[in-house]
Write a protein that holds these residues in place. Structure first.
Motif, PDB file in Angstrom:
ATOM      1  N   GLU A   1     -10.588  37.631   4.737  1.00 56.61           N
ATOM      2  CA  GLU A   1     -10.594  36.512   5.686  1.00 56.61           C
ATOM      3  C   GLU A   1     -10.022  35.341   4.832  1.00 56.61           C
ATOM      4  OE1 GLU A   1     -14.009  37.336   8.837  1.00 56.61           O
ATOM      5  OE2 GLU A   1     -14.650  36.594   7.178  1.00 56.61           O
TER       6      GLU A   1
ATOM      7  N   GLY B   1      -6.971  33.406   5.605  1.00 54.65           N
ATOM      8  CA  GLY B   1      -7.099  31.815   5.729  1.00 54.65           C
ATOM      9  C   GLY B   1      -7.519  31.639   7.266  1.00 54.65           C
ATOM     10  N   SER B   2      -8.485  32.634   7.551  1.00 54.68           N
ATOM     11  CA  SER B   2      -8.847  32.546   8.958  1.00 54.68           C
ATOM     12  C   SER B   2      -9.969  33.735   9.045  1.00 54.68           C
ATOM     13  CB  SER B   2      -7.946  32.826  10.083  1.00 54.68           C
ATOM     14  OG  SER B   2      -8.491  33.193  11.312  1.00 54.68           O
ATOM     15  N   THR B   3     -11.079  33.308   9.774  1.00 51.56           N
ATOM     16  CA  THR B   3     -12.090  34.479   9.982  1.00 51.56           C
ATOM     17  C   THR B   3     -11.512  35.569  11.041  1.00 51.56           C
ATOM     18  OG1 THR B   3     -12.924  33.366  11.873  1.00 51.56           O
ATOM     19  CG2 THR B   3     -14.156  33.004   9.461  1.00 51.56           C
ATOM     20  N   LEU B   4     -12.137  36.722  10.942  1.00 51.30           N
ATOM     21  CA  LEU B   4     -11.641  37.678  11.757  1.00 51.30           C
ATOM     22  C   LEU B   4     -12.434  38.297  12.842  1.00 51.30           C
ATOM     23  CD1 LEU B   4     -10.071  39.879   9.004  1.00 51.30           C
ATOM     24  CD2 LEU B   4      -8.839  38.631  10.806  1.00 51.30           C
TER      25      LEU B   4
ATOM     26  N   VAL C   1      -7.138  36.602  16.557  1.00 52.04           N
ATOM     27  CA  VAL C   1      -6.461  36.768  15.349  1.00 52.04           C
ATOM     28  C   VAL C   1      -7.014  38.388  14.812  1.00 52.04           C
ATOM     29  CG1 VAL C   1      -5.995  36.243  12.941  1.00 52.04           C
ATOM     30  CG2 VAL C   1      -6.289  34.478  14.844  1.00 52.04           C
TER      31      VAL C   1
ATOM     32  N   ARG D   1      -0.333  35.266   8.250  1.00 49.53           N
ATOM     33  CA  ARG D   1      -0.221  33.811   8.013  1.00 49.53           C
ATOM     34  C   ARG D   1       0.288  33.228   9.149  1.00 49.53           C
ATOM     35  NH1 ARG D   1       0.750  36.119   3.053  1.00 49.53           N
ATOM     36  NH2 ARG D   1       2.800  36.602   3.397  1.00 49.53           N
TER      37      ARG D   1
ATOM     38  N   ARG E   1      -2.361  32.427  11.791  1.00 50.47           N
ATOM     39  CA  ARG E   1      -3.057  31.511  11.209  1.00 50.47           C
ATOM     40  C   ARG E   1      -2.560  30.076  11.625  1.00 50.47           C
ATOM     41  NH1 ARG E   1      -3.365  30.486   4.992  1.00 50.47           N
ATOM     42  NH2 ARG E   1      -1.393  30.714   5.552  1.00 50.47           N
TER      43      ARG E   1
ATOM     44  N   PRO F   1      -3.121  29.592  15.623  1.00 46.65           N
ATOM     45  CA  PRO F   1      -4.447  30.182  16.388  1.00 46.65           C
ATOM     46  C   PRO F   1      -4.841  29.958  17.740  1.00 46.65           C
ATOM     47  CG  PRO F   1      -5.050  28.376  14.880  1.00 46.65           C
ATOM     48  CD  PRO F   1      -3.622  28.416  14.963  1.00 46.65           C
TER      49      PRO F   1
ATOM     50  N   THR G   1     -11.503  33.259  22.222  1.00 43.55           N
ATOM     51  CA  THR G   1     -11.853  34.583  21.584  1.00 43.55           C
ATOM     52  C   THR G   1     -11.817  35.561  22.320  1.00 43.55           C
ATOM     53  OG1 THR G   1     -14.106  33.856  22.101  1.00 43.55           O
ATOM     54  CG2 THR G   1     -13.371  33.099  19.873  1.00 43.55           C
TER      55      THR G   1
END
Lengths: 98, 98
Positions: free
Chosen positions: A40, A44-47, A60, B83, B86, B89, B93
């Motif tokens: 992560e 650069g982002s949480t999953l 993502v 990337r 990201r 995004p 969710t």
DNA sequence: AATGCTTACGGGTCACGTAATGATT
DNA sequence: AATCATTACGTGACCCGTAAGCATT
């Protein structure tokens, strides 16, 4: 990025649970958590969203899950193919004798 | 099997030279040689013939070279795709709010 | 002798397990 | 309180570079 990180990522995504993912990988939960955290951080982002007694992929993460699983399947296929070739190593070397 | 081993294997296969492969990977020749040796041990077969001032893939190695390169391309694509996601995004969710 | 792959050796990084902590139900 | 993910901490494995060894030209 290394395969062991993708293994943890995919296992957690499949199991929706760090503990079960760890069992599947024959690891404790701590390194699985760290591997996912490292991935992560690199991305650069949480999953996942952790909470509500459940681990769930965010958008993502879901997109990357498919790609990660494909890479692992290819890696496993690589090893399997290699063993098959070893079982039947017939034929000359490429370009003839050296 | 790990990606760093495949990186060395593919670099040597491309360059036909351990030294140049090492330069390409920003490593010394020793770890490249060790990584290829470890891969060969895991597979149970050599991948190159070393000799005659040249490094050349044997048949088994040539077949695995293509697969290894594909795995590395997929891994690189994974990072690039991550990337990109990201950078944009957008969207909820998966499965709505948790 | 020169080039190049390999092995030996020492060091630093890092992934692991155990245990303590924090958060949520 | 119980469960579960995370962080802290110490240890062991392992990857790396340097240097020595060995083979081939």
């Amino acid at each position: 990025m290394e395969l062991y990180q993708l293994r943890s990522f995919v296992a957690v995504a499949d199991e929706r649970h760090f503990g079960r993912a760890a069992n599947r990988l024959h690891l404790s939960a701590a390194p699985v958590s760290r591997a996912v955290r490292a991935l992560e951080a690199e991305i650069g982002s949480t999953l996942f969203v952790r909470g509500a007694g459940e681990v769930r992929l965010i958008e993502v993460g879901a997109a990357l899950h498919k790609r990660a699983a494909e890479i692992l399947r290819n890696a496993e296929s690589f090893g399997q193919y290699a063993r098959e070739l070893r079982a039947a190593p017939r034929g000359p070397t490429l370009g003839g004798t050296i």
